[in-house]
Design a protein around this motif. Structure first.
Motif, short mmCIF file in Angstrom:
data_model
loop_
_atom_site.label_atom_id
_atom_site.label_comp_id
_atom_site.label_asym_id
_atom_site.label_seq_id
_atom_site.Cartn_x
_atom_site.Cartn_y
_atom_site.Cartn_z
N LYS A 1 -12.66 14.26 21.14
CA LYS A 1 -13.40 13.25 21.91
C LYS A 1 -14.82 13.06 21.37
CE LYS A 1 -10.75 14.37 26.08
NZ LYS A 1 -9.81 15.22 25.34
N SER A 2 -15.17 13.80 20.35
CA SER A 2 -16.51 13.71 19.72
C SER A 2 -17.63 13.90 20.74
CB SER A 2 -16.67 12.35 19.02
OG SER A 2 -15.71 12.19 18.01
N GLN A 3 -17.46 14.89 21.58
CA GLN A 3 -18.51 15.17 22.58
C GLN A 3 -18.43 16.63 22.99
OE1 GLN A 3 -17.29 12.44 25.70
NE2 GLN A 3 -16.12 14.03 26.75
N ARG A 4 -19.50 17.09 23.57
CA ARG A 4 -19.49 18.44 24.12
C ARG A 4 -19.20 18.34 25.62
NH1 ARG A 4 -24.34 23.02 24.18
NH2 ARG A 4 -23.12 24.62 25.26
N PRO A 5 -18.29 19.15 26.14
CA PRO A 5 -18.00 19.10 27.58
C PRO A 5 -19.24 19.42 28.40
CG PRO A 5 -16.34 20.39 26.42
CD PRO A 5 -17.46 20.15 25.45
N ARG A 6 -19.34 18.78 29.57
CA ARG A 6 -20.43 19.05 30.51
C ARG A 6 -19.87 19.04 31.92
NH1 ARG A 6 -24.30 20.50 27.01
NH2 ARG A 6 -24.95 18.86 25.61
N LEU A 7 -20.56 19.76 32.80
CA LEU A 7 -20.31 19.63 34.22
C LEU A 7 -21.63 19.24 34.87
CD1 LEU A 7 -18.78 19.76 36.83
CD2 LEU A 7 -18.97 22.26 36.81
N LEU A 8 -21.74 17.97 35.28
CA LEU A 8 -22.94 17.46 35.94
C LEU A 8 -22.74 17.62 37.43
CD1 LEU A 8 -23.46 14.17 33.87
CD2 LEU A 8 -24.12 16.53 33.31
N TRP A 9 -23.42 18.61 38.00
CA TRP A 9 -23.20 19.00 39.40
C TRP A 9 -24.31 18.40 40.28
CZ3 TRP A 9 -18.99 21.76 41.15
CH2 TRP A 9 -19.02 22.10 42.50
N PHE A 10 -23.97 17.32 41.00
CA PHE A 10 -24.91 16.67 41.91
C PHE A 10 -24.87 17.37 43.27
CE2 PHE A 10 -23.99 13.60 38.68
CZ PHE A 10 -25.12 12.79 38.56
N THR A 11 -26.02 17.79 43.78
CA THR A 11 -26.10 18.43 45.09
C THR A 11 -27.24 17.83 45.88
OG1 THR A 11 -26.39 20.54 46.27
CG2 THR A 11 -27.52 20.32 44.16
N GLY A 12 -27.08 17.78 47.19
CA GLY A 12 -28.10 17.23 48.07
C GLY A 12 -27.51 16.94 49.44
N LEU A 13 -28.35 16.57 50.37
CA LEU A 13 -27.90 16.28 51.73
C LEU A 13 -26.98 15.06 51.77
CD1 LEU A 13 -31.30 16.73 53.61
CD2 LEU A 13 -29.34 18.27 53.74
N SER A 14 -26.22 14.98 52.84
CA SER A 14 -25.42 13.78 53.07
C SER A 14 -26.37 12.59 53.19
CB SER A 14 -24.60 13.93 54.36
OG SER A 14 -23.88 12.76 54.64
N GLY A 15 -26.07 11.50 52.48
CA GLY A 15 -26.94 10.33 52.51
C GLY A 15 -28.07 10.38 51.52
N ALA B 1 -19.95 15.14 42.95
CA ALA B 1 -20.93 14.75 43.97
C ALA B 1 -20.52 15.40 45.28
CB ALA B 1 -20.99 13.23 44.10
N PHE B 2 -21.10 16.58 45.55
CA PHE B 2 -20.80 17.35 46.75
C PHE B 2 -22.11 17.84 47.36
CE2 PHE B 2 -17.01 17.47 44.27
CZ PHE B 2 -15.95 17.52 45.19
N ILE B 3 -22.15 17.95 48.68
CA ILE B 3 -23.33 18.56 49.31
C ILE B 3 -23.52 19.95 48.75
CG2 ILE B 3 -24.32 19.40 51.47
CD1 ILE B 3 -22.83 17.14 52.92
N SER B 4 -22.42 20.71 48.64
CA SER B 4 -22.45 22.11 48.14
C SER B 4 -23.71 22.82 48.64
CB SER B 4 -22.37 22.15 46.61
OG SER B 4 -23.31 21.31 45.98
N PRO B 5 -23.74 23.15 49.95
CA PRO B 5 -24.98 23.59 50.58
C PRO B 5 -25.48 24.97 50.19
CG PRO B 5 -23.16 23.76 52.12
CD PRO B 5 -22.62 23.08 50.90
N PHE B 6 -24.60 25.82 49.64
CA PHE B 6 -25.00 27.21 49.42
C PHE B 6 -25.25 27.51 47.94
CE2 PHE B 6 -21.99 27.44 53.13
CZ PHE B 6 -22.99 27.50 54.09
#
Length: 641
Positions: A463-477, A545-550
């Protein structure tokens, strides 16, 4: 500073035979024991009396003790022996023991290390600490009160932790007029309980710690008692026979000793068995074999070393071995598994969170582990097995434990060193639990990694790319999903291979069985992390895209992904702003009580302490945020191969 010394020591000193005196102490055996029981049973007083009667108090300590005893008052006694042990200021002020206090003393026949453990139920965890290395337990009972709940709790824990020698010390006999009937009734009551939990034998001694009856000297007030004094029993109990039970050689490797290019050895404390030059050995878990070429100590090479000795072992072959490995007899290796059943003693104020990743430390091994919901907890009063969803402070329960890789272990009943472990909170680094391994789960032996020829590197190169995991966290809304969607659109336009895992979408399928309790939130993130890992193994750039609160769960997922591929993106939106948006009407429901366990209202959110990217949505637009994230990802390099 001088110390009062017993007669046999005085004779040696008068003869100026210091070498003989020191040699005498070096050849004495060592007994580790603990005192435990209910509050105010006289544990500290008993230990103070042992120190006093064994002449282990320095003159300045004795003077200070007499002064302190007059200050606090001792019910007509000249010395309050408990003050020798209750060293913490809080203990002296409250008149209780709140920590484990270790003391050393010696008699003519033996050396001792004694742990004075707290009596209060909330400090049961401290009792477990003291019992973990003890050979014998002295369980005190106030003769006026008889067998209490803490007597049962501490007896059960002592037996559970493998202590084979139990002394039932019926204390304060002077307060019941040294009545034999009182003593016999307490012993009968305790015997009935002890047999119900598997304690086959114990030694009962009537005594008075304050008066010194049956401590070092036999009591004239209890002529009806024909057994040993406490010190006589402690001097005579056989513990070496317990250690030498014919177990094969085991030595957890603490460090690789390589002071120069001509020497390479593996240092550690021998847990069981013995080892000699020429013995065939195996390194586990790898299974590599060799033979012992030398057994080295600071005092020179040994022809043989056994359990309890710290040595450096040199091998005949250059094989891979490091800290965390275990050197064992080649023909009798221990078990290796990543799933097992264990008995847990919970030691933290915060309850166990099933599914949360904790550090598990067993000997020199340190792995990541999760605990499943308990099968049951144990009522120490009735020995009943009670259903439970978690473990609270001081709970004792049985649960399955999963580790991220195989660990070397034995059943705790066979080997305390390779069968006992502690659990450590990954965020606070606090010890939260102690565990005793019962057995490996059969499925852990039946599931193996399958070798796959197309590697994750090959997938990424395609795929000519390096794998990434972009982990978005934050409150609902906060705008996580909006920004993540914009980021994926830009990556797609650039020809990148990506996939977006959104919190709401995942709960329609993979996680539809989960609610919003803390335990379910932890499991929700664990499953998403496992899916994201598989996707990055396929070479994809994954956005979640998860709140992932902890914090603990976000760190758990980070640990799943190779270094540099996890990017934590904190969409930082104040609660008031997120609540004002309330796009889905969830905050309104949470405020009215219709929606329970809602993050930010009645469930906590732990913001990242050092996110890779922080987006302040009150300062920049979603489009600007997305552009900044894409630039950051591309700037990490190795995206175009």
């Amino acid at each position: 500073m001088t110390a009062a010394v017993p007669a046999y020591q005085t004779d040696a000193l008068i003869a100026e035979d210091i070498d003989a005196y020191l040699a005498l102490h070096q050849t004495k055996s060592m007994l580790r024991f603990l005192t435990c029981g209910s509050v105010d049973d006289g544990k500290s007083t008993l230990i103070g009396r042992l120190l006093y009667d064994s002449k282990m108090i320095f003159e300045d300590q004795l003077a200070a003790l007499e002064s302190d005893s007059k200050r606090v008052g001792t019910q007509g006694q000249e010395i309050d022996f408990a003050l020798l042990v209750d060293g913490l200021a809080a203990e002296r002020e409250q008149g209780i023991t709140i920590d484990v206090a270790y003391r050393f003393f010696a008699t003519e026949k033996r050396k001792f290390i004694v742990a004075d453990t707290p009596g209060h139920e909330q400090y049961t965890r401290n009792m477990v600490t003291g019992a973990s290395t003890a050979d014998l337990a002295v369980i005190l009972i106030d003769a006026r009160k008889g067998v209490l709940t803490q007597t049962r709790r501490h007896s059960f824990l002592a037996h559970l932790l493998g202590i084979r020698h139990i002394v039932l010390a019926v204390n304060k006999m002077d307060l019941v007029d040294y009545d034999q009937g009182v003593f016999d009734a307490i012993v009968a009551d305790y015997r009935a309980f002890a047999s119900s939990i598997g304690i086959a034998d114990f030694t009962a001694i009537p005594l008075s710690g304050l008066r010194g009856d049956n401590i070092a000297q036999r009591s004239g007030a209890m002529a009806w008692y024909a057994g040993p004094t406490l010190i006589e029993h402690l001097e005579g109990v056989e513990v070496d026979a317990d250690a030498d039970r014919g177990w094969p050689f085991r030595m957890p490797v603490q460090w690789v000793n390589r002071p120069n290019l001509d020497f390479r050895g593996f240092s550690g404390l021998i847990a069981t068995g013995s080892v000699r030059p020429g013995d065939p050995v195996r390194v586990v878990p790898s299974g590599r074999t060799s033979s012992v070429s030398r057994v080295v100590t600071m005092d020179g090479d040994l022809d043989e070393a056994g359990a309890g000795q710290s040595v450096t072992i040199c091998l005949a072959d250059e094989i891979d071995c490091s800290r965390g490995d275990v050197l064992v007899a080649a023909d009798a290796p221990p078990q290796v598994a990543d799933q097992f059943e264990a008995t847990l003693v919970w030691m933290a104020e915060d309850a166990l969170q099933p599914g949360r990743a904790y550090w598990l430390k067993l000997g020199t091994q340190n792995v990541s582990a999760t605990v499943q919901p308990p099968k049951y907890t144990i009522d120490v009063n009735t020995m009943a097995e009670l259903s439970a969803k978690t473990l609270e402070l001081n709970d004792i329960g049985v649960a399955e434990v999963y580790t991220d890789r195989g660990i070397v272990f034995e059943r705790y009943g066979d080997d305390r060193d390779l069968g006992g472990f502690i659990l450590i909170d990954k965020v606070t680094n606090a010890t939260v639990g102690a565990g005793l391994i019962n057995f490996a789960l059969r499925r852990s032996q039946n599931v193996h990694w399958q070798a796959i020829e197309i590697s994750r590197e090959a997938h990424a190169a395609q795929k000519s790319q390096r794998p990434r995991l972009l982990w978005f966290t934050g409150l609902s809304g906060s705008g996580k999903s909006t920004i993540a969607n914009l980021v994926e659109k830009r990556l797609h336009a650039l020809g990148k291979h990506s996939f977006l895992l959104d919190g709401d979408n995942v709960r329609h399928g993979l996680n539809k069985d989960l609610g919003f309790t803390d335990t379910d939130r932890i499991e929700n993130i664990r499953r998403v992390g496992e899916v994201a890992k598989l996707m990055t193994d396929a070479g994809l750039i994954v956005l979640t895209a998860f709140i992932s609160p902890f914090r603990a769960e976000r760190e758990m997922v980070r640990a799943m992904i190779p270094d540099g591929e996890f990017v934590e993106i904190f969409v930082d939106t104040p609660l008031a702003v997120a609540e004002a948006r309330d796009v889905k009407g969830l905050y309104k429901k949470a405020r009215s009580g219709e929606l329970k366990n809602f993050t930010g209202i009645d469930s906590p959110y732990e913001p990242p302490e050092a996110p890779d990217i922080r987006i302040d949505t009150t300062a920049i637009s979603s489009e600007e945020a997305a552009e900044r994230i894409v630039e950051h990802v591309l700037a990490l390099g190795n995206d175009d191969r």
